[in-house]
Design a protein around this motif. Structure first.
Motif, PDB file in Angstrom:
ATOM      1  N   ASP A   1       0.849  -1.191   0.000  1.00  0.00           N
ATOM      2  CA  ASP A   1       0.000   0.000   0.000  1.00  0.00           C
ATOM      3  C   ASP A   1       0.887   1.245   0.000  1.00  0.00           C
ATOM      4  O   ASP A   1       2.115   1.162  -0.112  1.00  0.00           O
ATOM      5  CB  ASP A   1      -0.980  -0.010   1.177  1.00  0.00           C
ATOM      6  N   GLU A   2       0.273   2.408   0.160  1.00  0.00           N
ATOM      7  CA  GLU A   2       1.011   3.664   0.030  1.00  0.00           C
ATOM      8  C   GLU A   2       2.031   3.898   1.137  1.00  0.00           C
ATOM      9  O   GLU A   2       2.913   4.751   1.002  1.00  0.00           O
ATOM     10  CB  GLU A   2       0.033   4.844  -0.018  1.00  0.00           C
ATOM     11  N   SER A   3       1.940   3.157   2.223  1.00  0.00           N
ATOM     12  CA  SER A   3       2.892   3.330   3.320  1.00  0.00           C
ATOM     13  C   SER A   3       4.192   2.563   3.103  1.00  0.00           C
ATOM     14  O   SER A   3       5.166   2.759   3.838  1.00  0.00           O
ATOM     15  CB  SER A   3       2.265   2.890   4.645  1.00  0.00           C
TER      16      SER A   3
ATOM     17  N   ASP B   1       4.105  17.409  -3.668  1.00  0.00           N
ATOM     18  CA  ASP B   1       3.862  16.778  -4.953  1.00  0.00           C
ATOM     19  C   ASP B   1       2.995  15.532  -4.779  1.00  0.00           C
ATOM     20  O   ASP B   1       2.874  14.989  -3.674  1.00  0.00           O
ATOM     21  CB  ASP B   1       5.182  16.389  -5.623  1.00  0.00           C
ATOM     22  N   LEU B   2       2.425  15.072  -5.881  1.00  0.00           N
ATOM     23  CA  LEU B   2       1.631  13.846  -5.858  1.00  0.00           C
ATOM     24  C   LEU B   2       2.379  12.764  -6.625  1.00  0.00           C
ATOM     25  O   LEU B   2       2.674  12.911  -7.810  1.00  0.00           O
ATOM     26  CB  LEU B   2       0.258  14.075  -6.486  1.00  0.00           C
ATOM     27  N   LEU B   3       2.682  11.671  -5.938  1.00  0.00           N
ATOM     28  CA  LEU B   3       3.388  10.530  -6.520  1.00  0.00           C
ATOM     29  C   LEU B   3       2.381   9.411  -6.728  1.00  0.00           C
ATOM     30  O   LEU B   3       1.796   8.912  -5.766  1.00  0.00           O
ATOM     31  CB  LEU B   3       4.509  10.095  -5.572  1.00  0.00           C
ATOM     32  N   VAL B   4       2.176   9.022  -7.979  1.00  0.00           N
ATOM     33  CA  VAL B   4       1.185   8.001  -8.311  1.00  0.00           C
ATOM     34  C   VAL B   4       1.893   6.766  -8.846  1.00  0.00           C
ATOM     35  O   VAL B   4       2.549   6.815  -9.886  1.00  0.00           O
ATOM     36  CB  VAL B   4       0.182   8.518  -9.363  1.00  0.00           C
ATOM     37  N   ARG B   5       1.753   5.652  -8.133  1.00  0.00           N
ATOM     38  CA  ARG B   5       2.358   4.392  -8.599  1.00  0.00           C
ATOM     39  C   ARG B   5       1.296   3.558  -9.297  1.00  0.00           C
ATOM     40  O   ARG B   5       0.164   3.445  -8.818  1.00  0.00           O
ATOM     41  CB  ARG B   5       2.955   3.614  -7.430  1.00  0.00           C
ATOM     42  N   ILE B   6       1.700   2.964 -10.420  1.00  0.00           N
ATOM     43  CA  ILE B   6       0.798   2.131 -11.194  1.00  0.00           C
ATOM     44  C   ILE B   6       1.429   0.758 -11.403  1.00  0.00           C
ATOM     45  O   ILE B   6       2.621   0.566 -11.183  1.00  0.00           O
ATOM     46  CB  ILE B   6       0.442   2.775 -12.548  1.00  0.00           C
ATOM     47  N   SER B   7       0.625  -0.190 -11.858  1.00  0.00           N
ATOM     48  CA  SER B   7       1.094  -1.551 -12.097  1.00  0.00           C
ATOM     49  C   SER B   7       1.138  -1.803 -13.598  1.00  0.00           C
ATOM     50  O   SER B   7       1.430  -0.905 -14.383  1.00  0.00           O
ATOM     51  CB  SER B   7       0.193  -2.546 -11.370  1.00  0.00           C
ATOM     52  N   LEU B   8       0.809  -2.996 -14.024  1.00  0.00           N
ATOM     53  CA  LEU B   8       0.838  -3.379 -15.430  1.00  0.00           C
ATOM     54  C   LEU B   8      -0.217  -2.595 -16.198  1.00  0.00           C
ATOM     55  O   LEU B   8      -1.387  -2.616 -15.841  1.00  0.00           O
ATOM     56  CB  LEU B   8       0.570  -4.884 -15.527  1.00  0.00           C
ATOM     57  N   VAL B   9       0.204  -1.903 -17.267  1.00  0.00           N
ATOM     58  CA  VAL B   9      -0.709  -1.077 -18.063  1.00  0.00           C
ATOM     59  C   VAL B   9      -1.154  -1.857 -19.297  1.00  0.00           C
ATOM     60  O   VAL B   9      -0.336  -2.253 -20.124  1.00  0.00           O
ATOM     61  CB  VAL B   9      -0.042   0.245 -18.495  1.00  0.00           C
ATOM     62  N   LEU B  10      -2.460  -2.069 -19.417  1.00  0.00           N
ATOM     63  CA  LEU B  10      -3.026  -2.816 -20.534  1.00  0.00           C
ATOM     64  C   LEU B  10      -3.987  -1.930 -21.326  1.00  0.00           C
ATOM     65  O   LEU B  10      -4.349  -0.845 -20.889  1.00  0.00           O
ATOM     66  CB  LEU B  10      -3.754  -4.052 -20.017  1.00  0.00           C
ATOM     67  N   GLY B  11      -4.399  -2.419 -22.480  1.00  0.00           N
ATOM     68  CA  GLY B  11      -5.321  -1.672 -23.325  1.00  0.00           C
ATOM     69  C   GLY B  11      -4.593  -0.807 -24.342  1.00  0.00           C
ATOM     70  O   GLY B  11      -3.424  -0.466 -24.171  1.00  0.00           O
ATOM     71  N   GLY B  12      -5.316  -0.479 -25.409  1.00  0.00           N
ATOM     72  CA  GLY B  12      -4.735   0.403 -26.411  1.00  0.00           C
ATOM     73  C   GLY B  12      -3.562  -0.191 -27.156  1.00  0.00           C
ATOM     74  O   GLY B  12      -2.665   0.538 -27.600  1.00  0.00           O
TER      75      GLY B  12
ATOM     76  N   THR C   1       4.409  -7.777  -6.808  1.00  0.00           N
ATOM     77  CA  THR C   1       4.328  -6.325  -6.579  1.00  0.00           C
ATOM     78  C   THR C   1       2.885  -5.844  -6.687  1.00  0.00           C
ATOM     79  O   THR C   1       2.616  -4.739  -7.163  1.00  0.00           O
ATOM     80  CB  THR C   1       5.216  -5.551  -7.576  1.00  0.00           C
ATOM     81  N   ARG C   2       1.948  -6.665  -6.250  1.00  0.00           N
ATOM     82  CA  ARG C   2       0.545  -6.232  -6.224  1.00  0.00           C
ATOM     83  C   ARG C   2       0.432  -4.939  -5.428  1.00  0.00           C
ATOM     84  O   ARG C   2       1.108  -4.753  -4.402  1.00  0.00           O
ATOM     85  CB  ARG C   2      -0.315  -7.304  -5.580  1.00  0.00           C
ATOM     86  N   LEU C   3      -0.427  -4.041  -5.904  1.00  0.00           N
ATOM     87  CA  LEU C   3      -0.628  -2.762  -5.239  1.00  0.00           C
ATOM     88  C   LEU C   3      -1.970  -2.727  -4.516  1.00  0.00           C
ATOM     89  O   LEU C   3      -2.947  -3.324  -4.974  1.00  0.00           O
ATOM     90  CB  LEU C   3      -0.587  -1.609  -6.255  1.00  0.00           C
ATOM     91  N   ARG C   4      -2.004  -2.012  -3.420  1.00  0.00           N
ATOM     92  CA  ARG C   4      -3.238  -1.723  -2.710  1.00  0.00           C
ATOM     93  C   ARG C   4      -3.386  -0.216  -2.579  1.00  0.00           C
ATOM     94  O   ARG C   4      -2.422   0.484  -2.284  1.00  0.00           O
ATOM     95  CB  ARG C   4      -3.235  -2.368  -1.315  1.00  0.00           C
ATOM     96  N   SER C   5      -4.597   0.269  -2.820  1.00  0.00           N
ATOM     97  CA  SER C   5      -4.859   1.696  -2.731  1.00  0.00           C
ATOM     98  C   SER C   5      -5.744   1.998  -1.535  1.00  0.00           C
ATOM     99  O   SER C   5      -6.822   1.403  -1.395  1.00  0.00           O
ATOM    100  CB  SER C   5      -5.536   2.197  -4.004  1.00  0.00           C
ATOM    101  N   THR C   6      -5.288   2.897  -0.697  1.00  0.00           N
ATOM    102  CA  THR C   6      -6.091   3.339   0.449  1.00  0.00           C
ATOM    103  C   THR C   6      -6.595   4.764   0.252  1.00  0.00           C
ATOM    104  O   THR C   6      -7.319   5.275   1.094  1.00  0.00           O
ATOM    105  CB  THR C   6      -5.262   3.280   1.747  1.00  0.00           C
ATOM    106  N   ARG C   7      -6.236   5.385  -0.893  1.00  0.00           N
ATOM    107  CA  ARG C   7      -6.544   6.808  -1.086  1.00  0.00           C
ATOM    108  C   ARG C   7      -7.312   7.091  -2.378  1.00  0.00           C
ATOM    109  O   ARG C   7      -7.633   8.249  -2.647  1.00  0.00           O
ATOM    110  CB  ARG C   7      -5.257   7.628  -1.063  1.00  0.00           C
ATOM    111  N   TRP C   8      -7.577   6.050  -3.165  1.00  0.00           N
ATOM    112  CA  TRP C   8      -8.300   6.250  -4.429  1.00  0.00           C
ATOM    113  C   TRP C   8      -9.063   4.973  -4.754  1.00  0.00           C
ATOM    114  O   TRP C   8      -8.599   3.878  -4.440  1.00  0.00           O
ATOM    115  CB  TRP C   8      -7.323   6.578  -5.559  1.00  0.00           C
ATOM    116  N   PRO C   9     -10.233   5.095  -5.374  1.00  0.00           N
ATOM    117  CA  PRO C   9     -11.027   3.900  -5.672  1.00  0.00           C
ATOM    118  C   PRO C   9     -10.275   2.896  -6.554  1.00  0.00           C
ATOM    119  O   PRO C   9      -9.497   3.280  -7.430  1.00  0.00           O
ATOM    120  CB  PRO C   9     -12.252   4.465  -6.410  1.00  0.00           C
TER     121      PRO C   9
END
Length: 255
Positions: free
Chosen positions: A112-114, A138-149, A235-243
């Motif tokens: 998660d973000e911590s 600043d806002l730091l946004v971490r993402i995982s595997l990007v699919l689509g397009g 490296t699964r991500l969990r979000s506590t601050r965004w849907p």
């Protein structure tokens, strides 16, 4: 109207972010390999060039998606982020920096973000160094595997020689959902770290099988193996601050 500067706007994610920002009515400027209109040529590894562009454009917000052509390109990935962060501060612009789950070792996911960065490969180390240039505002946004397009991950499934890791667990998300979320986040007052994660935790091998089935290929022909170490596996991500975003099982479903 908010003036948004998108670095790496000719890239897979950056181009979709630019489209979403424009559709939302923002004044969009983007960096890419050749200038023209609201597009600007920029090498983020050149500090003065970054400072000059920010002074000329005067953005209210910068969404930093530029990632370089090589996974170990510290000059672009890390130092370039430092230049962008410096320019944003000098011009009073809000910075939204896009990072990755690769900053984690992958030995104790989900994160998660911590969670503190603990990279094990060159790309993860470069992205972790990039994160160090950010300020608490600043806002730091971490993402995982990007699919689509037509992502590179999807194209790879069509290569019969490609091998997909069975133990590389991710929280994949669709590029359209990520872009929409990044534009929305840019308009909030959030700072610090936010994780954007898809609802389904899947291995790269499982993702490849879903893509194969969607595209009318034989999923049983997809080759899988355990990742060679060192490699960030879980490296699964969990979000506590965004849907949580749509899961891959939903958006990769065959029509």
């Amino acid at each position: 109207m908010t003036r948004i500067l998108i670095t790496g706007a000719s890239g897979h994610l950056g181009s979709v972010v630019a489209r979403h920002a424009s559709a939302a009515g923002h004044d969009v400027h983007g960096t890419q390999g050749s200038p023209g209109g609201a597009w600007h040529q920029l090498d983020v590894s050149r500090r003065q060039a970054v400072l000059d562009l920010f002074a000329a454009v005067g953005p209210d917000v910068v969404i930093h998606t530029a990632a370089g052509r090589r996974m170990d390109d510290v000059a672009v990935i890390a130092h370039g982020t430092g230049h962008v962060a410096e320019a944003a501060r000098k011009n009073g612009a809000r910075l939204v920096h896009v990072s990755t789950d690769a900053v984690f070792a992958g030995n104790r996911g989900p994160y998660d973000e911590s969670a503190a960065p603990c990279p094990v490969n060159a790309y993860g180390r470069a992205k972790a160094l990039a994160e160090e240039h950010l300020s608490p505002d600043d806002l730091l946004v971490r993402i995982s595997l990007v699919l689509g397009g037509g992502s590179k991950h999807e194209r790879l499934v069509h290569d019969p020689a490609a091998v997909h890791y069975t133990d590389a667990l991710r929280s994949p998300a669709h590029v359209e959902d990520l872009a929409e979320a990044l534009v929305a986040l840019a308009g909030t007052g959030l700072s610090g770290v936010v994780h954007l994660a898809g609802a389904d935790d899947l291995s790269r091998y499982e993702v490849a099988r879903l893509i194969a089935e969607r595209d009318g290929l034989d999923p049983d022909a997809v080759k899988g193996e355990v990742a060679a170490q060192p490699y960030p596996t879980d490296t699964r991500l969990r979000s506590t601050r965004w849907p949580v975003l749509r899961g891959a099982r939903e958006f990769l479903r065959r029509p």
